[in-house]
Design an enzyme around this catalytic site. Structure first.
Site, PDB file in Angstrom:
ATOM      1  N   HIS A 152       0.969  -1.123  -0.054  1.00 63.12           N
ATOM      2  CA  HIS A 152      -0.036  -0.066  -0.157  1.00 63.12           C
ATOM      3  C   HIS A 152       0.707   1.272  -0.013  1.00 63.12           C
ATOM      4  CE1 HIS A 152      -3.406  -2.691   1.430  1.00 63.12           C
ATOM      5  NE2 HIS A 152      -2.658  -3.238   2.091  1.00 63.12           N
ATOM      6  N   PHE A 153       1.010   1.864  -1.130  1.00 59.89           N
ATOM      7  CA  PHE A 153       1.991   2.914  -1.219  1.00 59.89           C
ATOM      8  C   PHE A 153       1.734   4.431  -1.021  1.00 59.89           C
ATOM      9  CE2 PHE A 153       5.711   0.161  -3.255  1.00 59.89           C
ATOM     10  CZ  PHE A 153       6.065  -0.374  -2.233  1.00 59.89           C
ATOM     11  N   HIS A 196      -2.458 -12.164   2.623  1.00 58.73           N
ATOM     12  CA  HIS A 196      -2.042 -12.189   4.093  1.00 58.73           C
ATOM     13  C   HIS A 196      -2.727 -13.135   5.195  1.00 58.73           C
ATOM     14  CE1 HIS A 196      -5.194  -9.168   4.110  1.00 58.73           C
ATOM     15  NE2 HIS A 196      -4.150  -8.083   4.231  1.00 58.73           N
ATOM     16  N   ASP A 219       2.692  -6.669   2.613  1.00 58.03           N
ATOM     17  CA  ASP A 219       1.425  -5.759   2.916  1.00 58.03           C
ATOM     18  C   ASP A 219       2.133  -4.386   3.744  1.00 58.03           C
ATOM     19  OD1 ASP A 219      -1.195  -4.873   3.633  1.00 58.03           O
ATOM     20  OD2 ASP A 219      -1.489  -5.930   5.489  1.00 58.03           O
TER      21      ASP A 219
HETATM   22  O1  DOR Z   1      -3.109  -3.401   8.170  1.00 60.08           O
HETATM   23  C1  DOR Z   1      -3.686  -2.989   7.132  1.00 60.08           C
HETATM   24  N1  DOR Z   1      -3.355  -1.712   6.744  1.00 60.08           N
HETATM   25  N2  DOR Z   1      -4.257  -3.990   6.368  1.00 60.08           N
HETATM   26  C2  DOR Z   1      -4.778  -3.646   5.052  1.00 60.08           C
HETATM   27  O2  DOR Z   1      -4.927  -4.602   4.449  1.00 60.08           O
HETATM   28  C3  DOR Z   1      -4.803  -2.376   4.555  1.00 60.08           C
HETATM   29  C4  DOR Z   1      -3.441  -1.450   5.383  1.00 60.08           C
HETATM   30  C5  DOR Z   1      -3.739  -0.130   5.120  1.00 60.08           C
HETATM   31  O3  DOR Z   1      -3.664   0.334   4.108  1.00 60.08           O
HETATM   32  O4  DOR Z   1      -3.264   0.627   6.008  1.00 60.08           O
END
Ligand code: DOR
Length: 462
Positions: free
Chosen positions: A79-80, A256, A327
């Site tokens: 998640h960038f 995950h 993740d």
């Molecule tokens: O803990 C998480 N944070 N799991 C996810 O699937 C999304 C991510 C986020 O984008 O912050």
């Protein structure tokens, strides 16, 4: 005349091309064998691998110093935050973090602002990545929870839009991306033919447990997170995703995996069209981490027990779990300093995943070849990425040179990701990247970055 072909990577600009010789390394081959030798790159591809490769005077040299040369890591879940949440991370800081961690390709999730739910949003990410991403890139298209973007998920739309897959958040919020209605889930599985990657947590159960366990206005300890989003919430959603995949004959990738009960269920109920992954956090951290880290240990799906760590590890070794993903979900230190339930869920991961896993290998828990298969070859196979993930002549020269001897302590201060912290601070690890090569370009070498390094758009077989 060649004066000194040895690369000082921070200073080579413009880059002379995609030719390179990596000399004096231990080569980790795709059959799992290891042999001393050299590797020659021509035009970004591996052109030769040999024990006695003659030195080429016209080709820059990356000195390997006897270290292990592996295929670059492909991280299939990150998640960038770019666009929209760039105070946490952006494609420049994230891809530099990838270089430091030996990650030469990533698949990025759609929960940005705007969310990646149509062709225009996907193209905007591809354009931005083409301009700035230091490593190779691919992006998911998200399924909207109200079914409003089914037209963007058809076979024609996903083929022309070049998404790596469809992402479905079965639970845990994420606005328009929360796809918790079973009818819409069914429609998504019935539309198109691209791989569907699911975040498997059951939203109805989470909401019921939140109402039962969380008194409004209170701020319980962070480990309450693992109680509310319990293992049954994960198992329920995983079982439902399997049912949908079987009914529609649809490629499914379960993101995950976090619990032993899911892993054990998959051991006996994993049809050929289904693959899954696990994060280093779920393998190596458990609920005891909340004591040290507070809400920094809060992620979705949550950390579980030590027993779950063991069952997940065993499922990985046995091949029930196919690959590793980080993740990588950076949030600022200030956001993570908020008490539960006000802190956001997620932890960074691209800089530490490879040293964490290689340290496990050096401790005898698996082989170096296992780590390479889980982090490079299998992600390429699962997503149908051609010519990547293997040290073989003809494959793209995405490489990482790692030092298996020097022990270095993980420190927040060394983190390149914009978030500036890691849940593994204080851990002593080997296996740190000495150099990372992206299609023949040295992007990172011995602590220095080549800011001219650019990746390219990953291709996905239909
Ligand atoms: O803990 C998480 N944070 N799991 C996810 O699937 C999304 C991510 C986020 O984008 O912050």
């Amino acid at each position: 005349m060649v004066t000194d072909p040895t690369i000082a990577c921070a200073h080579v600009s413009p880059w002379p091309g995609r030719d390179l010789q990596v000399r004096d390394v231990s080569l980790l081959r795709s059959d799992g064998s290891q042999e001393p030798g050299h590797l020659l790159v021509r035009d970004g591809r591996i052109a030769a691998i040999a024990a006695d490769l003659p030195r080429q005077d016209d080709v820059p040299v990356l000195q390997g110093g006897g270290h292990l040369l592996m295929p670059g890591v492909i991280d299939p879940q990150v998640h960038f935050r770019d666009p929209g949440l760039t105070r946490k991370e952006d494609l420049i800081t994230a891809s530099r973090a990838c270089l430091r961690g030996g990650v030469t390709g990533y698949l990025e999730m759609p929960n940005t602002i705007p969310p990646t739910v149509n062709r225009a949003a996907l193209q905007a990410k591809l354009d931005r990545a083409a301009a700035v991403s230091r490593v190779h890139y691919g992006f998911f298209i998200g399924a909207c929870g109200d079914g409003s973007n089914l037209a963007d998920l058809t076979s024609e739309a996903t083929a022309s839009g070049q998404a790596c897959g469809v992402k479905m958040f079965m639970g845990t919020g994420h606005g328009v991306l929360e796809c918790s209605d079973p009818e819409v889930q069914e429609q998504v599985f019935a539309t198109g033919d691209k791989l569907i990657a699911v975040h498997a947590e059951d939203q109805q159960r989470i909401l019921a447990r939140r109402a039962a366990l969380l008194e409004p206005g209170t701020e319980p300890a962070a480990d309450c997170h693992s109680e509310i989003q319990d293992e049954q919430a994960a198992l329920l959603a995983t079982r439902r995703a399997l049912e949908l995949s079987n009914r529609h004959g649809r490629r499914l990738h379960i993101l995950h995996l976090s619990t032993g009960i899911e892993a054990e269920h998959l051991r006996t109920h994993k049809p050929p069209q289904v693959t899954t992954e696990v994060t280093p956090q779920h393998l190596l951290l458990n609920r005891s981490a909340y004591e040290r880290l507070g809400t920094r240990a809060q992620m979705n799906p949550p950390l579980r027990s030590e027993r779950d760590n063991g069952l997940l590890w065993q499922a990985l070794v046995d091949g029930v779990i196919d690959c590793i993903a980080t993740d990588h979900a950076p949030h600022t230190a200030a956001e993570k300093a908020r008490p539960y339930p006000h802190a956001p869920s997620g932890m960074p991961g691209v800089e530490t995943a490879l040293p964490l896993m290689l340290s496990q290998a050096m401790a005898g828990r698996c082989s170096l070849a296992d780590v390479s298969r889980w982090m490079s070859a299998r992600p390429a196979e699962i997503y149908g990425i051609p010519a990547k993930g293997r040290l073989e002549v003809g494959c793209d020269a995405d490489l990482v040179l790692v030092d298996l001897e020097t022990v270095r302590t993980v420190r927040d201060g060394d983190v390149v990701s914009k978030c500036g912290w890691t849940p593994f601070a204080g851990w002593e690890l080997v296996g740190w990247p000495v150099a990372t090569v992206v299609a023949g370009i040295v992007g990172f070498e011995r602590g220095r970055f080549n800011e001219d390094c650019r990746g390219s758009q990953l291709q996905f077989d239909p």
